[in-house]
Design a protein around this motif. Structure first.
Motif, PDB file in Angstrom:
ATOM      1  N   PHE A  57      69.922  68.652   2.699  1.00 56.20           N
ATOM      2  CA  PHE A  57      69.689  69.806   1.838  1.00 56.20           C
ATOM      3  C   PHE A  57      70.139  71.103   2.490  1.00 56.20           C
ATOM      4  N   SER A  58      70.397  72.056   1.627  1.00 55.70           N
ATOM      5  CA  SER A  58      70.639  73.420   2.069  1.00 55.70           C
ATOM      6  C   SER A  58      69.497  74.268   1.523  1.00 55.70           C
ATOM      7  N   LEU A  59      69.217  75.352   2.210  1.00 53.86           N
ATOM      8  CA  LEU A  59      68.062  76.180   1.898  1.00 53.86           C
ATOM      9  C   LEU A  59      68.510  77.601   1.581  1.00 53.86           C
ATOM     10  N   ILE A  60      67.877  78.178   0.581  1.00 50.53           N
ATOM     11  CA  ILE A  60      68.145  79.556   0.185  1.00 50.53           C
ATOM     12  C   ILE A  60      66.813  80.299   0.176  1.00 50.53           C
ATOM     13  N   VAL A  61      66.712  81.383   0.923  1.00 54.52           N
ATOM     14  CA  VAL A  61      65.524  82.230   0.852  1.00 54.52           C
ATOM     15  C   VAL A  61      65.717  83.131  -0.363  1.00 54.52           C
ATOM     16  N   VAL A  62      64.792  83.046  -1.309  1.00 52.37           N
ATOM     17  CA  VAL A  62      64.909  83.801  -2.559  1.00 52.37           C
ATOM     18  C   VAL A  62      64.102  85.090  -2.435  1.00 52.37           C
ATOM     19  N   GLY A 103      70.200  77.968   6.753  1.00 52.83           N
ATOM     20  CA  GLY A 103      70.862  78.629   5.645  1.00 52.83           C
ATOM     21  C   GLY A 103      72.354  78.368   5.578  1.00 52.83           C
ATOM     22  N   ARG A 104      72.968  78.058   6.715  1.00 48.83           N
ATOM     23  CA  ARG A 104      74.423  77.888   6.752  1.00 48.83           C
ATOM     24  C   ARG A 104      74.868  76.455   7.016  1.00 48.83           C
ATOM     25  N   ARG A 105      73.923  75.542   7.171  1.00 45.78           N
ATOM     26  CA  ARG A 105      74.311  74.157   7.422  1.00 45.78           C
ATOM     27  C   ARG A 105      73.350  73.212   6.718  1.00 45.78           C
ATOM     28  N   LEU A 106      73.812  71.993   6.530  1.00 45.44           N
ATOM     29  CA  LEU A 106      72.972  70.984   5.905  1.00 45.44           C
ATOM     30  C   LEU A 106      71.970  70.453   6.909  1.00 45.44           C
ATOM     31  N   LEU A 107      70.804  70.155   6.424  1.00 43.30           N
ATOM     32  CA  LEU A 107      69.768  69.545   7.230  1.00 43.30           C
ATOM     33  C   LEU A 107      69.514  68.159   6.650  1.00 43.30           C
ATOM     34  N   ALA A 108      69.442  67.152   7.497  1.00 46.96           N
ATOM     35  CA  ALA A 108      69.138  65.792   7.063  1.00 46.96           C
ATOM     36  C   ALA A 108      67.716  65.462   7.502  1.00 46.96           C
ATOM     37  N   VAL A 109      66.892  65.037   6.550  1.00 45.68           N
ATOM     38  CA  VAL A 109      65.492  64.721   6.846  1.00 45.68           C
ATOM     39  C   VAL A 109      65.029  63.540   5.989  1.00 45.68           C
ATOM     40  N   PRO A 110      63.975  62.868   6.440  1.00 42.52           N
ATOM     41  CA  PRO A 110      63.352  61.868   5.581  1.00 42.52           C
ATOM     42  C   PRO A 110      62.560  62.572   4.482  1.00 42.52           C
ATOM     43  N   ALA A 111      62.466  61.929   3.347  1.00 38.93           N
ATOM     44  CA  ALA A 111      61.665  62.439   2.240  1.00 38.93           C
ATOM     45  C   ALA A 111      60.939  61.248   1.618  1.00 38.93           C
ATOM     46  N   MET A 112      60.122  61.524   0.608  1.00 37.07           N
ATOM     47  CA  MET A 112      59.324  60.475   0.009  1.00 37.07           C
ATOM     48  C   MET A 112      59.385  60.560  -1.511  1.00 37.07           C
ATOM     49  N   ARG A 113      59.578  59.413  -2.124  1.00 43.56           N
ATOM     50  CA  ARG A 113      59.576  59.321  -3.584  1.00 43.56           C
ATOM     51  C   ARG A 113      58.147  59.113  -4.098  1.00 43.56           C
ATOM     52  N   LYS A 114      57.971  59.266  -5.388  1.00 46.42           N
ATOM     53  CA  LYS A 114      56.662  59.082  -6.023  1.00 46.42           C
ATOM     54  C   LYS A 114      56.099  57.690  -5.750  1.00 46.42           C
ATOM     55  N   ASP A 115      56.970  56.688  -5.716  1.00 48.20           N
ATOM     56  CA  ASP A 115      56.521  55.312  -5.482  1.00 48.20           C
ATOM     57  C   ASP A 115      56.239  55.009  -4.015  1.00 48.20           C
ATOM     58  N   GLY A 116      56.350  56.029  -3.146  1.00 48.36           N
ATOM     59  CA  GLY A 116      56.071  55.854  -1.731  1.00 48.36           C
ATOM     60  C   GLY A 116      57.272  55.463  -0.894  1.00 48.36           C
ATOM     61  N   GLU A 117      58.391  55.172  -1.540  1.00 50.61           N
ATOM     62  CA  GLU A 117      59.599  54.802  -0.791  1.00 50.61           C
ATOM     63  C   GLU A 117      60.109  56.000  -0.014  1.00 50.61           C
TER      64      GLU A 117
END
Length: 146
Positions: free
Chosen positions: A101-106, A81-95
């Motif tokens: 990202f930062s996260l907010i609990v709603v 919640g207080r720091r950025l997290l760096a992670v791998p992600a995936m696009r629609k084309d598979g790349e």
């Protein structure tokens, strides 16, 4: 001066932000997917809404992601919640891409956890450049020590 509502202003900012802004409910189903998310991940809002976050999570990372997600939904708190997290992600084309990202609990006005919102930025180009620079530095350090 033109008058506008707070809701209109928020919709303009969130809707048109270049960063991805995604809200997923307690079950991890997408309920908000802005133009930035469309651009970064390649899915239109119509394709993403109602779908699992698995759309953007590489398969080998899903178990770890869902373990953390369910913990946050149960406790209402996150280490991120207080720091950025760096992670791998995936696009629609598979790349595969790298995102921060930062996260907010709603929560509802009564404090019930509704889900989480994430603000994500594609940092793939920077990640690649940093990896290249680290490789170059390692090569130079090796040459200097020989």
């Amino acid at each position: 001066m033109q008058k506008y509502t707070d809701e209109w202003l928020y919709r303009q900012i969130v809707g048109e932000a270049r960063d991805a802004i995604i809200f997923s409910n307690r079950e991890g189903l997408v309920e908000l997917w802005n133009a930035g998310a469309e651009n970064i991940f390649g899915y239109t809002a119509q394709e993403a809404l109602g779908q699992s976050l698995d759309l953007i999570i590489p398969e080998n990372l899903r178990a770890r992601h869902w373990e953390g997600y369910h913990r946050v939904m149960a406790t209402g708190s996150s280490d991120y919640g207080r720091r950025l997290l760096a992670v791998p992600a995936m696009r629609k084309d598979g790349e595969r891409i790298s995102v921060e990202f930062s996260l907010i609990v709603v929560k509802s006005p009564t404090g019930d956890i509704l889900g989480s919102a994430a603000i994500l930025r594609d940092v793939t180009a920077r990640w690649i450049k940093e990896k290249e620079l680290k490789g170059l530095l390692a090569t130079l350090e090796k040459r200097a020590s020989d």
